[in-house]
Design an enzyme around this catalytic site. Sequence first.
Site, PDB file in Angstrom:
ATOM      1  N   LYS A 148       0.859  -1.188   0.000  1.00 61.79           N
ATOM      2  CA  LYS A 148       0.000   0.000   0.000  1.00 61.79           C
ATOM      3  C   LYS A 148       0.894   1.236   0.000  1.00 61.79           C
ATOM      4  CE  LYS A 148      -4.139   1.338  -0.497  1.00 61.79           C
ATOM      5  NZ  LYS A 148      -4.882   0.905  -1.679  1.00 61.79           N
ATOM      6  N   SER A 177      -8.737  -0.495  -5.218  1.00 68.22           N
ATOM      7  CA  SER A 177      -9.024  -0.031  -3.862  1.00 68.22           C
ATOM      8  C   SER A 177     -10.524   0.167  -3.677  1.00 68.22           C
ATOM      9  CB  SER A 177      -8.231   1.234  -3.550  1.00 68.22           C
ATOM     10  OG  SER A 177      -6.850   0.937  -3.459  1.00 68.22           O
TER      11      SER A 177
END
Length: 628
Positions: A191, A395
Amino acid sequence: MKTLGLIWRILVGIKDFLVLCVLALFFIGLSALLSSAKPATVPNGAALVLAMDGALVDQASETSPFDAAAGNVAAEIQVRDVVHAIDHAAKDDRIKAIVLELDGFMGGGQANIATVDDALTRFRKSGKPVHAWATAYSDDSWLLAAAASKIWLNPMGGVIITGPGGSRLYFAKALEKLQVDVNVFRVGTYKSFVEPFTRTAASPEAKAADQALAGSLWGSWLADAKRLRPKADVQAYIAQLPQRLGKFGGDSAKTALDAGLVDQLGSRDEFDAAMIELAGEDELSDWGHYTGVTLGDYLSATAKPLGERGDAVGVVYVTGNIVDGEAPRGTAGSATIRQALEEALAKNDDIKALVVRVDSGGGSVTASEEIRAALLAAKADGLPVIASFGPVAASGGYWVGTAADEIYAQPSTITGSIGVFAILPSFPRALADLGITSDGVKTTPYSGEPDVVAGLSPQVSQVLQMGVENTYRRFLTLVATARKLPLAEVDRIAQGRVWAGTQAKELKLVDKFGGLDAAVAAAAAKAGLKGEIRVIDIEKPVPAWQRALEGLGATESEEQAARDPWARLVQASRLRLLTAAHDLGWLAAGKGATMQVLCIECSMAGSPRPAAARQTEGLAAKLVQSSR
């Protein structure tokens, strides 16, 4: 002085109100004029002129009245409009050919370019030609032109293919010099959205993942190029470019022609003469001197009459950053999308199935969940839901897609990025350096928190990290349930890792390859619909006055855009850099939700966003002016 200040503010407020009234009256009058205007006509034997002056997007951004009045309108072309026009033109006896004008093309995500290429291929199967012309071509414009019968190139131009990839800005040293503390909370090895705030370069994990993603996207780009232009060896052209240029004395245009990347060298006048021979002469046209019809006029002339009835598939658009509450077109406001969906289903019982079209790198967790919940409510009422992933569905975009019965994507779709983060800046060191300190009282450890002045307390930091970890577990559970995968397997392929569609299908994150049309057909089949499928777009409508000004919206910078190949590459890089800066600034300024499911890698090959880039450019200009 206070009284004078108050009077001045009142006068400024009255002035602003009067300006708004004048603008409102102007646009109301313009809308009335448009509604009474005669529809556009299509000349016989004409060329459909697709002047791709702008970025190719799923949903065009909304324009404010002030921007519209100033001519500051984002240059964007909706994929659905282009595809509809091409498919209609294939069956229209009045249309003799298609002309792709690509000098002003600002690019588009690979998935959207592939969709238009497929439509152009269908058009050519009707026996009609497609001619593309540009002064210079780069990756996106050449791939779009590759579906043409003949690619024209200005003798002063060239073709420069670079492949996906590029640099990213990292602010850790600058933030340290400014003594700004960046408080980061995240889950997911990959991430990397927070890395620009915390590092001076990409982490090894993020770099490896980015390289793998770029390689996958490049592979799908080359596959499309090979399919559309089998005689053009793009890889050899790139590998031997200096030698090939040397053979022709540095002449880029002749080098491209020799490599089979283009079919014909010709100036604008020579191209115009060839199109006159094909479609006939029209001295009054704006695009040249040949007979033709623009995309806007053709859509107007071929629009279906209002009041059409019959079973339909509704297409819900989730485009741009996903944010809480209301938002203009081009940004996925959760309340805006939910309300549009609820109103469409309440007012139109013809809608028998839904497709959620996602072109978003994500955003707010709560907003993503609100959109997902609205889709689940429709499913509970018996409507099948199919997801169609465009250039990007990562996402929060993937979070929304978990509501679907089935997911369609393209090999070049950027998806996954199943990870969560939160980021909060604080300024105790910077303020202390200026001699500014803080003090106060608390009744609990959380009073006045998050305290961006004194810094976050240990308790708040712990709570935020626990919240991020909880949200990540929820994300994993959503994906595992929707995709019928073991939780441990989802965790292995999650960790914030971004995948191209090719790998995502292998990992069972998507079901099938196909564009929006394939997803619509699947939704119709699940609903048991027969015959020609009617589609109803479910989104915030475009005001009539904005539609009228779309053709007048080019700014001075766009009209004067450079045409040589290297300048086009600089412009494309600048657009993506400004867009990335916009997203980072938006997040750092606290305008987004604290808890984010957002993908930074998606800027590598997602849809260009001229509106976001222009906002950043405008802010930068103001900062420069204020520093003088």
